[in-house]
Scaffold this active site. Structure first.
Site, PDB file in Angstrom:
ATOM      1  N   LYS A  34      56.893  33.019  38.923  1.00 22.89           N
ATOM      2  CA  LYS A  34      55.743  32.675  39.776  1.00 22.89           C
ATOM      3  C   LYS A  34      54.438  33.011  39.064  1.00 22.89           C
ATOM      4  O   LYS A  34      54.450  33.739  38.065  1.00 22.89           O
ATOM      5  CB  LYS A  34      55.862  33.443  41.090  1.00 22.89           C
ATOM      6  CG  LYS A  34      55.758  34.956  40.934  1.00 22.89           C
ATOM      7  CD  LYS A  34      56.151  35.688  42.207  1.00 22.89           C
ATOM      8  CE  LYS A  34      56.007  37.199  42.016  1.00 22.89           C
ATOM      9  NZ  LYS A  34      56.598  37.964  43.115  1.00 22.89           N
ATOM     10  N   TYR A 264      24.260  46.245  32.196  1.00 18.47           N
ATOM     11  CA  TYR A 264      23.702  46.335  33.544  1.00 18.47           C
ATOM     12  C   TYR A 264      23.722  47.763  34.077  1.00 18.47           C
ATOM     13  O   TYR A 264      24.692  48.500  33.875  1.00 18.47           O
ATOM     14  CB  TYR A 264      24.522  45.460  34.516  1.00 18.47           C
ATOM     15  CG  TYR A 264      24.259  43.984  34.360  1.00 18.47           C
ATOM     16  CD1 TYR A 264      22.992  43.451  34.605  1.00 18.47           C
ATOM     17  CD2 TYR A 264      25.277  43.120  33.973  1.00 18.47           C
ATOM     18  CE1 TYR A 264      22.761  42.085  34.461  1.00 18.47           C
ATOM     19  CE2 TYR A 264      25.065  41.763  33.840  1.00 18.47           C
ATOM     20  CZ  TYR A 264      23.800  41.256  34.083  1.00 18.47           C
ATOM     21  OH  TYR A 264      23.572  39.913  33.945  1.00 18.47           O
TER      22      TYR A 264
HETATM   23  C1  LIG Z   1      57.595  38.893  42.550  1.00 15.59           C
HETATM   24  C2  LIG Z   1      58.869  39.067  43.220  1.00 15.59           C
HETATM   25  C3  LIG Z   1      59.987  39.543  42.511  1.00 15.59           C
HETATM   26  C4  LIG Z   1      59.916  40.059  41.096  1.00 15.59           C
HETATM   27  O1  LIG Z   1      59.383  41.353  41.078  1.00 15.59           O
HETATM   28  P1  LIG Z   1      59.323  42.191  39.712  1.00 15.59           P
HETATM   29  O2  LIG Z   1      58.841  43.522  40.140  1.00 15.59           O
HETATM   30  O3  LIG Z   1      58.341  41.478  38.829  1.00 15.59           O
HETATM   31  O4  LIG Z   1      60.676  42.206  39.135  1.00 15.59           O
HETATM   32  C5  LIG Z   1      61.207  39.553  43.163  1.00 15.59           C
HETATM   33  N1  LIG Z   1      61.317  39.133  44.444  1.00 15.59           N
HETATM   34  C6  LIG Z   1      60.267  38.702  45.157  1.00 15.59           C
HETATM   35  C7  LIG Z   1      60.457  38.280  46.563  1.00 15.59           C
HETATM   36  C8  LIG Z   1      59.012  38.663  44.582  1.00 15.59           C
HETATM   37  O5  LIG Z   1      57.959  38.256  45.305  1.00 15.59           O
END
Ligand SMILES: *Cc1c(COP(=O)(O)O)cnc(C)c1O
Length: 367
Positions: A34, A264
């Site tokens: 993702k 800044y």
């Molecule tokens: C992002 C996510 C993962 C992966 O998590 P990691 O800590 O990167 O291994 C697994 N399951 C779900 C539902 C997620 O949203």
């Protein structure tokens, strides 16, 4: 000079990490890609993982799956959050179901198309996010399984907290998930079960079940504060390789006397005669403003601290004492000894956000 940073994505390191994860997973691996593979580039990452062999890829939204399909990726794609029925059929995806209502909607679409679709159901065992509340959902799951056009293939949940000093709640979640599985088994249903993501994959081997559903480990970072100054993972034999390295170049070097404010709000004032380098990367490129006066980068192999506030389009580094620094020199923002964990510490965030923002804003080169 071109703005921003370049991310070098080491696909060999990705393959190495996948093999390491496979050695943990008695069963299968669901590789989470993702958010553009956590800023690494979902298409090349997914192609590499597909070639190596994974049980499935997982994305958050169907739009991400569309990109993978358009790139010719044939693997099973699990959609973790999005429940729009149409793309699931059009793109041949496996949706995760979070409510009876969305299951019915999917079933209607399946009947309309005269199709069957595999689904995974998510039980909320304590994350308080997506999914059916585990204490009451066995009945709903049985009903979902009986809906025409749906084949209940998997059952999943997600652990909200797992670090070396805190596993009690994760164990409670496991217990809830276990009792739900037993309840379903008593009715003759044994869906493919997965609950473990990266942290619990390392810390709770008993949570592995039928698959590990991991992202961060694949990209070579540890999901919790590693023990010891050398950043060991709990199992020292489990050696991850960072996949992403982020670089830019020096755009300008300024020589200042003592007492010159930099940036800044004058939050940095040169404490002596100083050399200040300007790089073409700012918070608009994903280099967090929280790095102001905290982070370091590598210039000629040495650490150079961020001087003053990170600006939108540029950042200043104190390169005083690093010999021979000149315009055009390479600057390492992440990698080469600067881990995503260390950057996360400087910004008060986690490696996930470091990767998605720095990698997300980068031009990418795959090796
Ligand atoms: C992002 C996510 C993962 C992966 O998590 P990691 O800590 O990167 O291994 C697994 N399951 C779900 C539902 C997620 O949203």
């Amino acid at each position: 000079m071109e703005r921003g940073q370049e991310a070098k994505i080491d696909l060999k390191a990705l393959r190495h990490n996948l093999r390491a994860v496979k050695s943990l997973a008695g069963g299968a691996v669901i590789a989470v890609v993702k958010a553009d593979a956590y800023g690494h580039g979902a298409v090349p990452v997914s192609k590499t993982l597909e070639k190596e062999g994974v049980f499935a890829l997982a994305v958050a939204y169907a739009s991400e799956a569309r990109v993978l399909r358009q790139a010719g990726i044939k693997s099973t794609v699990l959609v973790l959050f999005d429940e729009e029925p149409e793309p699931c059929f059009d793109l041949d995806l496996v949706p995760v179901i979070h409510s009876l209502r969305s299951a019915r909607r999917l079933s209607r679409e399946a009947r309309k198309r005269g199709r069957q679709i595999d689904v995974h159901v998510k039980a909320d065992t304590g994350m308080g996010r997506m999914g059916l509340c585990a204490d009451v959902c066995a009945r709903d799951i049985l009903q979902i399984a009986s809906l025409p056009g749906l084949r209940l293939q998997g059952l999943m949940s997600h652990i909200s907290e797992a670090h070396p000093g805190g596993l009690d709640f994760a164990r409670l979640q496991l217990e809830r998930f276990g009792s739900l599985r037993r309840e379903l088994a008593a009715k003759g249903m044994k869906p493919f079960a997965h609950i473990s993501s990266s942290a619990s994959a390392l810390l709770l081997p008993e949570a592995a079940m039928d698959a590990l559903r991991v992202g961060l480990l694949l990209y070579g970072a540890c999901p919790f504060e590693a023990r010891g100054p050398d950043g060991h993972l709990p199992d020292k034999g489990f050696n991850l390789k960072p996949v992403m390295e982020v670089r830019t170049r020096i755009m300008l070097v300024k020589r200042f006397g003592k007492g010159q404010p930099v940036g800044y709000d004058r939050t940095f004032v040169t404490p002596r005669r100083s050399n200040i380098a300007v790089i073409p990367v700012g918070y608009a490129d994903g280099y967090s403003r929280a790095f102001s006066n905290r982070a370091s980068a590598l210039v000629r192999g040495q650490r150079a601290a961020v001087a003053g506030r990170v600006c939108m389009d540029v950042t200043m580094l104190d390169v005083t004492g690093i010999r021979g620094v000149s315009e055009g020199d390479e600057v390492v923002l992440l990698g080469g000894g600067l881990s995503s964990r260390e950057l996360a510490g400087w910004a008060g965030t986690n490696p996930y956000e470091v990767m998605t923002s720095l990698g997300g804003g980068a031009r990418r080169r795959f090796e």
